[in-house]
Design a protein around this motif. Structure first.
Motif, PDB file in Angstrom:
ATOM      1  N   ILE A  25      44.776  67.774  13.655  1.00  0.00           N
ATOM      2  CA  ILE A  25      45.061  69.023  14.759  1.00  0.00           C
ATOM      3  C   ILE A  25      43.663  68.969  15.434  1.00  0.00           C
ATOM      4  O   ILE A  25      42.609  68.991  14.728  1.00  0.00           O
ATOM      5  CB  ILE A  25      45.241  70.211  14.054  1.00  0.00           C
ATOM      6  N   ASP A  26      43.854  68.914  16.839  1.00  0.00           N
ATOM      7  CA  ASP A  26      42.622  68.904  17.620  1.00  0.00           C
ATOM      8  C   ASP A  26      42.307  70.314  17.576  1.00  0.00           C
ATOM      9  O   ASP A  26      42.719  71.086  18.132  1.00  0.00           O
ATOM     10  CB  ASP A  26      43.083  68.352  19.030  1.00  0.00           C
ATOM     11  N   PRO A  27      40.855  70.791  17.020  1.00  0.00           N
ATOM     12  CA  PRO A  27      40.536  71.975  16.879  1.00  0.00           C
ATOM     13  C   PRO A  27      40.524  72.641  18.518  1.00  0.00           C
ATOM     14  O   PRO A  27      40.561  74.025  18.805  1.00  0.00           O
ATOM     15  CB  PRO A  27      39.009  72.052  16.714  1.00  0.00           C
ATOM     16  N   ALA A  28      40.258  71.969  19.566  1.00  0.00           N
ATOM     17  CA  ALA A  28      40.258  72.362  20.977  1.00  0.00           C
ATOM     18  C   ALA A  28      41.572  73.055  21.478  1.00  0.00           C
ATOM     19  O   ALA A  28      41.744  73.455  22.387  1.00  0.00           O
ATOM     20  CB  ALA A  28      39.558  71.374  21.919  1.00  0.00           C
ATOM     21  N   SER A  29      42.650  72.657  20.687  1.00  0.00           N
ATOM     22  CA  SER A  29      44.043  72.881  20.967  1.00  0.00           C
ATOM     23  C   SER A  29      44.183  74.521  20.724  1.00  0.00           C
ATOM     24  O   SER A  29      45.033  75.052  21.049  1.00  0.00           O
ATOM     25  CB  SER A  29      45.073  72.060  20.353  1.00  0.00           C
ATOM     26  N   VAL A  30      43.400  74.978  19.883  1.00  0.00           N
ATOM     27  CA  VAL A  30      43.542  76.504  19.566  1.00  0.00           C
ATOM     28  C   VAL A  30      42.631  77.057  20.269  1.00  0.00           C
ATOM     29  O   VAL A  30      41.319  76.977  20.600  1.00  0.00           O
ATOM     30  CB  VAL A  30      43.156  76.399  18.048  1.00  0.00           C
ATOM     31  N   PRO A  31      43.156  78.097  21.112  1.00  0.00           N
ATOM     32  CA  PRO A  31      42.195  78.996  21.942  1.00  0.00           C
ATOM     33  C   PRO A  31      41.250  79.866  21.329  1.00  0.00           C
ATOM     34  O   PRO A  31      41.432  80.136  20.202  1.00  0.00           O
ATOM     35  CB  PRO A  31      43.177  79.937  22.592  1.00  0.00           C
ATOM     36  N   GLU A  32      40.218  79.921  21.747  1.00  0.00           N
ATOM     37  CA  GLU A  32      38.909  80.591  21.331  1.00  0.00           C
ATOM     38  C   GLU A  32      39.557  81.994  20.839  1.00  0.00           C
ATOM     39  O   GLU A  32      40.180  82.637  21.836  1.00  0.00           O
ATOM     40  CB  GLU A  32      37.925  80.857  22.579  1.00  0.00           C
ATOM     41  N   GLY A  33      38.987  82.479  19.916  1.00  0.00           N
ATOM     42  CA  GLY A  33      39.580  83.813  19.450  1.00  0.00           C
ATOM     43  C   GLY A  33      40.819  83.925  18.909  1.00  0.00           C
ATOM     44  O   GLY A  33      41.227  84.956  18.656  1.00  0.00           O
ATOM     45  N   TYR A  34      41.432  82.993  18.941  1.00  0.00           N
ATOM     46  CA  TYR A  34      42.875  82.995  18.586  1.00  0.00           C
ATOM     47  C   TYR A  34      43.203  83.476  17.141  1.00  0.00           C
ATOM     48  O   TYR A  34      44.026  84.588  16.926  1.00  0.00           O
ATOM     49  CB  TYR A  34      43.590  81.682  18.391  1.00  0.00           C
ATOM     50  N   PHE A  35      42.678  83.157  16.074  1.00  0.00           N
ATOM     51  CA  PHE A  35      42.664  83.742  14.760  1.00  0.00           C
ATOM     52  C   PHE A  35      42.393  85.139  14.695  1.00  0.00           C
ATOM     53  O   PHE A  35      43.210  85.763  13.941  1.00  0.00           O
ATOM     54  CB  PHE A  35      41.974  82.842  13.646  1.00  0.00           C
ATOM     55  N   ASP A  36      41.389  85.557  15.413  1.00  0.00           N
ATOM     56  CA  ASP A  36      41.094  87.084  15.169  1.00  0.00           C
ATOM     57  C   ASP A  36      42.353  87.833  16.080  1.00  0.00           C
ATOM     58  O   ASP A  36      42.508  88.999  15.859  1.00  0.00           O
ATOM     59  CB  ASP A  36      39.728  87.300  15.885  1.00  0.00           C
TER      60      ASP A  36
END
Ligand code: CAA
Length: 701
Positions: free
Chosen positions: A204-215
């Motif tokens: 999984i490319d970490p950059a594919s997950v938007p900043e702050g997504y998990f929060d």
């Protein structure tokens, strides 16, 4: 040779079949059998692929939950999955029924997945206070993407096979003959030289997950997941799936899984899983009792309750007569039903056309004679014995032999109601909880003469309409409302002793209840509670305690009926649904306390919780003593599904087990000394006393 796993060689494909009824849960025998089967294939050069499938009603429904909380015997699930992953044979999981939890994880450990069109998959561990601990949190995000995987794990919802295929979790859909289709699929893959794909190899490319997504996800589930342990652990694991190599992510997941499995929250939720299933078992009912056919239902009373009850049946395609004294009342009631269903259109659950079909299932009538062909009649008029008896005697005159006559009373004596008919064997209670189309609990009140087949039919019916049925004997308030009296009693007494309305509510909310006792009274209507109390006083069934009822009566005298009138224990300005504390109520309470000569003191949150809950536990023990509830876990089911008791506390009786029955008993005895016992409130139930003395617990897991 394994007793539950067999291997059948079909050309160059081995079919490995798990046959472990009822749901092929991954028990020790299954783990051993699958490991043996896959290891056994290694020496067989003629075999190039393995299809893993299940006999019976479903693919693997998950790890064997009954093994949790103890030392897991035999090889672990991880060892089983590693054996599949290491296999030199191309592996294909063939899914029918439901592949859940460890079942889906097993399928994801295979190289390919084929499923019947009707199958469903999911990772429901969150409902058990767990996370998918056999690679699920690492594999599903790799297969379907981070957001859909997280949503599936946090909701625990099942996904249909076609949808899962669209998402990327299933490679092929079969319409029928699953095993043949799976063998053909394996052969196709071999013929095309397909590689042994591993979901774990996907990066999984970490950059594919938007900043702050998990929060953002944390914030969005904060309210729903309040008090639960597992959701945060699931989020952390998916973060690990994004940021760590697969193997490290698996280790991280394993550690979080162990924390979950050892958490009291999971113990409570697992208890409720088995409690819900135990509730459907009635020891003295013969297993082969023939059920009555329920094709047409009638509901008497078209108010909010009657309408909600009727919706349960219409939603399952069962026609319903709506009966009331005049047509206008029925029209109003059906208007509410229509509006409720229409909300489903907005949410995309039903279409306009389906709404009309649903409404077409309702037949309004003011004429009891029309009920002659009803198989089940549920009376849902207001709580008045004389009225209910009159209705049952009218039903007796018109209903066909064998029709089940049920009352939705929440408190009244069902034996007395049954005696108003010439066929008490057909009478029982069906106590729905408001809103009746939504709340999952159905208290099924078994009267002295209720026939076994009538009871068994209603038990079965409860499951069909999506309810959890719990059998209660006849007593005032049955299981739930009888215990509620103890809860409310102490809340009121603490108010008079110096605690504030919002302080008591906050303590119970923080414990995990959806709202505190006073917010609940405001929601239900303070006047409703006062009316019930007055009737009890008239009937002489309450102790003559001047402290009880005084506050609620004053509140009603002040014209404050609760949320519906904009004020009750709290103020609800501008239609607010959350109340604000009102100094006028505080002043009135202190005035009443002074008048009654009650000394004021500071009461802390721990005392509030134990004084609210321990009377309930004590009454629960009395209910067991009297045989009103069949088992302690039934009481837990009533409280979790009827009153919003937090599942992660396991229900009041399981909570007592967790605190320690002896500690609860000792505290009750201590309250008997410190608070006085003029009205017998703190007399410990003999059942509780015996358990405390013998070192036992209410539930024996
Ligand atoms: N372990 C042990 N027993 C199970 C079980 C499981 N995973 N799932 C179901 N059962 C038992 C039930 O207790 C019940 O037993 P009794 O007949 O003795 O009461 C029996 O199987 C039938 O179950 P239901 O009455 O629930 O049958 P149903 O047809 O209504 O529903 C089902 C079937 C959808 C599979 C439902 O049983 C269910 O949701 N099961 C739980 C699924 C689940 O949560 N799986 C995840 C397990 S945890 C896990 O796998 C952790 C991990 O990551 C390693």
């Amino acid at each position: 040779m394994s007793s539950v796993v067999s291997t059948d060689i079909r050309g160059d494909v081995a079919v490995v079949t798990i046959d472990s009824p009822p749901v092929n849960a991954i028990s020790k025998a299954v783990r051993e059998g699958v490991i043996d089967a896959f290891e056994g294939l290694e020496g067989q050069d003629g075999v190039r692929a393995a299809v893993l499938c299940c006999a019976g009603r479903t693919f693997i429904a998950g790890a064997d939950i009954s093994e949790f909380g103890k030392e897991i015997p035999g090889p672990t699930l991880h060892e089983m999955l590693e054996t599949i992953e290491r296999s030199s044979k191309l592996s294909v999981a063939a899914i029918h029924g439901t592949a859940l939890g460890g079942g889906l994880e097993t399928a994801m450990a295979c190289n390919y997945r084929i499923a019947l069109d009707s199958a469903r998959v999911g990772l429901p561990e969150v409902h058990l206070g767990l996370l998918p601990g056999a690679g699920g949190t690492q594999l599903l995000p790799r297969l379907v993407g981070v957001a859909p995987a997280l949503e599936a794990m946090l909701s625990g919802k099942m996904i249909t096979a076609p949808k899962a295929a669209e998402m990327g979790a299933i490679d092929k859909i079969a319409q029928d003959n699953l095993v043949d289709a799976a063998v053909a699929f394996a052969e196709e893959l071999l013929a095309s030289g397909a590689e042994q794909k591993y979901a774990g190899d996907i990066v999984i490319d970490p950059a594919s997950v938007p900043e702050g997504y998990f929060d953002q996800v944390r914030a969005s589930i904060a309210r729903k997941s309040r008090g639960y342990f597992a959701p945060e652990q699931i989020i952390k694991c998916v973060e690990a799936a994004v940021n760590l190599p697969y193997r490290e992510g698996r280790d991280f997941e394993r550690d979080r899984f162990m924390e979950c499995i050892n958490s009291p929250e999971s113990a409570g939720q697992r208890h409720i899983f088995f409690a819900e299933r135990a509730a459907s078992k009635i020891p003295d009912l013969p297993k082969d009792v023939a059920l009555r056919d329920i094709k047409k239902v009638a509901v008497i009373g078209s108010g909010t309750m009657g309408g909600g009850i009727a919706m349960n049946f219409a939603s399952k395609g069962i026609p319903v007569y709506m009966v009331d004294v005049d047509e206008a009342a029925i029209e109003r009631g059906l208007g509410v039903v229509r509006a409720n269903y229409a909300r489903g259109i907005k949410k995309g659950r039903i279409t306009e056309e389906q709404l009309e079909q649903l409404m077409g299932l309702f037949t309004p009538t003011t004429d009891y004679a029309a009920l002659a062909d009803a198989d089940l009649v549920i009376e849902a008029v207001f709580e008045n014995m004389a009225l209910k008896k009159e209705i049952f005697s009218r039903l007796d005159a018109v209903c066909k032999p064998g029709a089940i006559l049920a009352t939705n009373t929440s408190t009244l004596d069902v034996d007395e109601i049954a005696e108003a008919t010439s066929r008490p064997e057909d009478v029982l209670g069906m106590h729905f909880f408001s809103p009746a189309n939504i709340m999952k609990l159905l208290e099924i009140v078994r009267a002295k003469k209720t026939a076994p087949d009538a009871l068994a039919t209603v038990m079965k019916l409860s499951k069909m309409i999506g309810k959890v049925g719990v059998v209660s004997g006849v007593c005032y308030g049955f299981i739930g409302n009888r215990m509620l009296e103890g809860y409310r009693r102490e809340a009121t007494l603490m108010l008079l002793e110096g605690a504030r309305v919002e302080q008591i509510d906050k303590a119970m909310y923080d414990f995990g209840m959806p709202m505190g006792p006073f917010a609940m009274a405001d929601l239900a209507g303070v006047d409703v509670g006062v009316k019930i109390r007055k009737e009890r006083e008239l009937a002489g069934t309450l102790p003559n305690d001047p402290r009880q009822g005084v506050i609620s009566e004053r509140i009603v005298e002040m014209g404050r009926l609760g949320q519906k009138s904009g004020a009750g224990y709290y103020l609800y300005e501008d239609g607010a649904r959350v109340g604000t504390p009102d100094p006028a109520i505080e002043a009135m309470v202190r005035e009443e306390a002074a008048r009654l000569g009650i000394e004021q003191r500071t009461i802390d949150a721990d005392e509030i919780v134990s004084r609210c809950l321990y009377p309930m536990i004590n009454i629960g023990a009395q209910i067991l003593d009297e045989g009103i509830a069949i088992r302690a876990s039934d009481i837990d089911v009533v409280w979790v599904y009827g009153y919003g008791f937090p599942p992660y506390r396991g229900g009041p009786m399981k909570y007592a087990d967790m605190v320690g029955v002896k500690a609860v008993y000792d505290q009750i005895c201590q309250y008997r000394e410190s608070l006085g016992n003029e009205f017998g409130y703190w007399d410990p139930a003999p059942y509780l006393e015996n358990l405390a003395e013998s070192g036992g617990s209410f539930n024996d897991e």
